[in-house]
Motif scaffolding. Structure first.
Motif, PDB file in Angstrom:
ATOM      1  N   ALA A  84      10.227  -3.892 -10.075  1.00 26.27           N
ATOM      2  CA  ALA A  84       9.125  -2.099  -9.832  1.00 26.27           C
ATOM      3  C   ALA A  84       9.551  -1.248 -10.579  1.00 26.27           C
ATOM      4  O   ALA A  84      10.972  -1.145 -11.572  1.00 26.27           O
ATOM      5  N   GLY A 116       5.951  -1.620  -6.764  1.00 29.31           N
ATOM      6  CA  GLY A 116       6.454  -2.590  -7.004  1.00 29.31           C
ATOM      7  C   GLY A 116       7.937  -2.521  -5.960  1.00 29.31           C
ATOM      8  O   GLY A 116       7.878  -1.541  -5.079  1.00 29.31           O
ATOM      9  N   PRO A 117       8.135  -3.615  -5.299  1.00 26.47           N
ATOM     10  CA  PRO A 117       7.543  -4.935  -5.789  1.00 26.47           C
ATOM     11  C   PRO A 117       6.263  -5.610  -5.787  1.00 26.47           C
ATOM     12  O   PRO A 117       5.083  -4.803  -4.621  1.00 26.47           O
ATOM     13  N   ASN A 123       1.860  -6.062  -1.997  1.00 28.59           N
ATOM     14  CA  ASN A 123       3.004  -4.971  -3.554  1.00 28.59           C
ATOM     15  C   ASN A 123       3.355  -4.152  -2.048  1.00 28.59           C
ATOM     16  O   ASN A 123       2.843  -3.257  -1.025  1.00 28.59           O
TER      17      ASN A 123
END
Length: 222
Positions: A84, A116-117, A123
């Motif tokens: 992220a 993110g992730p 997502n």
């Protein structure tokens, strides 16, 4: 139900990881460089919470009363990996003159955005805001100055997650507390180890883990 629970767990863990970005600012009530000596600071923070690692770069502008900061970095399951990306900003207000005498108290506000992730169709995007009060005091010991500090605040999170074409939004408010000690070598270099922990009333799934961090700052511009 499973997707909602996953959103809560991921959001809570992400909250713990975002905290080091904002906990350390370059002024003594937050365990940093003295405003009376420097006007700018650059550096970084490395941190860990559970199995996650975060690396951030930072710039701080040190005014006589108002201090501003900007941060950007990545997090992953190890240093060097990227799950992220995050950016943030912070501001704190220092009451009283710039001279380092006695206990200092600084109210602060913070904001951040994390992307993110994202993997296998899942997502997460997160927006975070925080406000609180930090207190600290500079204790001189020759060329080394110790700056112990403690802070307490409120953290609000808004997570938007997507999985299999569906999007879910979840908001959560937490308390946050942190302690640390700045180690100032001379006037221009600072190391600040710290620990922070979000907390919530009652029993909730996915409780955030403590975050352990180490920040370093170089000051310049008298």
């Amino acid at each position: 139900m499973i997707d909602a629970r996953r959103t809560r767990v991921v959001g809570a863990v992400a909250a713990a990881l975002m905290l080091p970005m904002f906990a350390l600012s370059a002024q003594e009530c937050l365990g940093g460089l003295a405003v009376s000596n420097m006007r700018n600071a650059v550096g970084g923070t490395i941190a860990g919470a559970g199995a996650q690692r975060i690396v951030l770069a930072a710039y701080e502008r040190l005014g006589s009363r108002l201090q501003l900061g900007a941060q950007a970095g990545v997090r992953g399951t190890s240093f060097g990996s990227t799950d992220a990306r995050a950016v943030g900003a912070s501001a704190s207000w220092r009451a009283g003159p710039a001279a380092e005498t006695g206990l200092r108290a600084c109210p602060y506000v913070q904001a951040a955005w994390q992307d993110g992730p994202a993997n296998q169709g899942y997502n997460l995007h997160q927006v975070q805001g925080a406000a609180g009060l930090s207190v600290g005091r500079a204790l001189s010991a020759g060329s080394l100055t110790l700056v112990p500090f403690a802070r307490l605040g409120v953290l609000h999170l808004r997570n938007t997650s997507g999985f299999a074409g569906q999007r879910t939004t979840f908001s959560r408010s937490l308390g946050e507390t942190g302690v640390g000690v700045g180690l100032r070598f001379g006037q221009q270099f600072m190391l600040t180890p710290a620990i922070s922990r979000p907390f919530a009333a009652g029993s909730q799934p996915g409780a955030p883990e403590p975050t352990y961090s180490m920040a370093f700052r170089f000051g310049f511009g008298r």
